[in-house]
Motif scaffolding. Structure first.
Motif, PDB file in Angstrom:
ATOM      1  N   ASP A  27      -3.931 -28.506 -29.635  1.00  0.00           N
ATOM      2  CA  ASP A  27      -3.930 -29.865 -30.160  1.00  0.00           C
ATOM      3  C   ASP A  27      -5.364 -30.376 -30.244  1.00  0.00           C
ATOM      4  N   GLY A  28      -5.865 -30.589 -31.454  1.00  0.00           N
ATOM      5  CA  GLY A  28      -7.229 -31.076 -31.628  1.00  0.00           C
ATOM      6  C   GLY A  28      -8.250 -29.979 -31.386  1.00  0.00           C
TER       7      GLY A  28
ATOM      8  N   ASN B 186      -8.155 -29.999 -24.156  1.00  0.00           N
ATOM      9  CA  ASN B 186      -8.491 -30.762 -25.358  1.00  0.00           C
ATOM     10  C   ASN B 186      -9.888 -31.328 -25.174  1.00  0.00           C
TER      11      ASN B 186
ATOM     12  N   ASP C  65     -11.770 -32.986 -27.776  1.00  0.00           N
ATOM     13  CA  ASP C  65     -12.127 -33.822 -28.923  1.00  0.00           C
ATOM     14  C   ASP C  65     -13.347 -34.678 -28.595  1.00  0.00           C
TER      15      ASP C  65
ATOM     16  N   GLN D 107     -10.019 -22.522 -33.972  1.00  0.00           N
ATOM     17  CA  GLN D 107      -8.669 -22.542 -33.424  1.00  0.00           C
ATOM     18  C   GLN D 107      -7.861 -21.298 -33.772  1.00  0.00           C
TER      19      GLN D 107
ATOM     20  N   LYS E  54       3.355 -26.533 -19.307  1.00  0.00           N
ATOM     21  CA  LYS E  54       2.894 -27.567 -20.237  1.00  0.00           C
ATOM     22  C   LYS E  54       2.663 -28.860 -19.469  1.00  0.00           C
TER      23      LYS E  54
ATOM     24  N   LEU F 108      -3.853 -29.661 -21.505  1.00  0.00           N
ATOM     25  CA  LEU F 108      -2.673 -29.446 -22.344  1.00  0.00           C
ATOM     26  C   LEU F 108      -1.640 -28.538 -21.681  1.00  0.00           C
TER      27      LEU F 108
END
Length: 231
Positions: free
Chosen positions: A97-98, A44, A46, A70, A230, A218
């Motif tokens: 995610d993001g 991730n 972000d 994505q 995960k 992630l």
């Protein structure tokens, strides 16, 4: 090693030729690196800035960090069992995610975890983010760090910056004896306040790097075991 599905035709979103070519390049790079490296890490990212990306790519020069839209990254991995490029790679596709990047590497998971868990960068706050500090510019001569350090360790802001102070930042400054001056202290922001563009620019001008950037781990795909871990 599971059977490669490189030859399977996958439709990408139609767009102009330049955009389509770039999507196809990223798509092919993802699949090529899935064939080359043992691990594919979902990161991730972000709020990442180009300078940080360049640093990460430099420090992981023996590996490969890919960013892109994505849906292109997910399509390259495969959305479903029927479309996945490698056995179980569709499981990684479901964990986006993001803003996400994929790091392909042969380094062991412990090495990757230790690196990114300890990695952080001070950064300038952006518009619409929360201010983590109170910041007030003191009364008197305006210094380059806006009162964050002692005046004898700082330097007065150049008088040529006065138009920017007044017109762009809307600070009530004047020029006195060739120096930018504030008649009274000026509160810029309070901790927890949502910053607008003007306040974010003021913090950057005065070198207030009050935001911290970290990479989120992630999940990762192991080519040897075809499993997804995960995190």
């Amino acid at each position: 090693m599971p059977k490669s599905k490189r030859s399977k035709l996958v439709s990408l979103t139609q767009t102009d030729k330049k955009g389509r070519d770039n999507k196809e390049r990223i798509f092919d790079e993802v699949r090529s690196n899935l064939d080359t490296f043992r691990y594919a890490w979902l990161l991730n990212l972000d709020g990442v800035r180009n300078q940080v990306l360049q640093e990460l790519r430099s420090e992981w020069a023996g590996s490969k960090l890919i960013m892109g839209k994505q849906r292109v990254l997910q399509k390259a991995l495969g959305d479903t069992i029927e479309e996945e490029y490698k056995e179980n790679s569709s499981q990684l596709s479901k964990l986006f995610d993001g803003v996400v990047g994929i790091l392909f590497t042969d380094e062991e998971p412990k090495v990757v975890k230790d690196y990114f868990e300890s990695y952080s960068k001070n950064d300038y706050a952006r518009a619409n983010s929360k201010s983590p500090i109170d910041f007030t510019i003191p009364q008197g001569i305006v210094y380059s760090r806006g009162g964050q350090i002692a005046e004898d360790e700082d330097i007065p802001m150049q008088h040529t910056m006065d138009p920017t102070m007044r017109n762009t930042f809307k600070l009530p400054t004047t020029i006195k004896k060739g120096k930018i001056f504030l008649e009274e202290e000026y509160p810029v922001c309070e901790k927890g306040e949502t910053l607008d563009v003007r306040k974010a620019l003021i913090l950057k001008q005065f070198g207030v790097a009050c935001s911290e950037f970290k990479v989120g781990l992630l999940a990762y795909y192991d080519n040897k075991t075809t499993s997804v871990e995960k995190l």
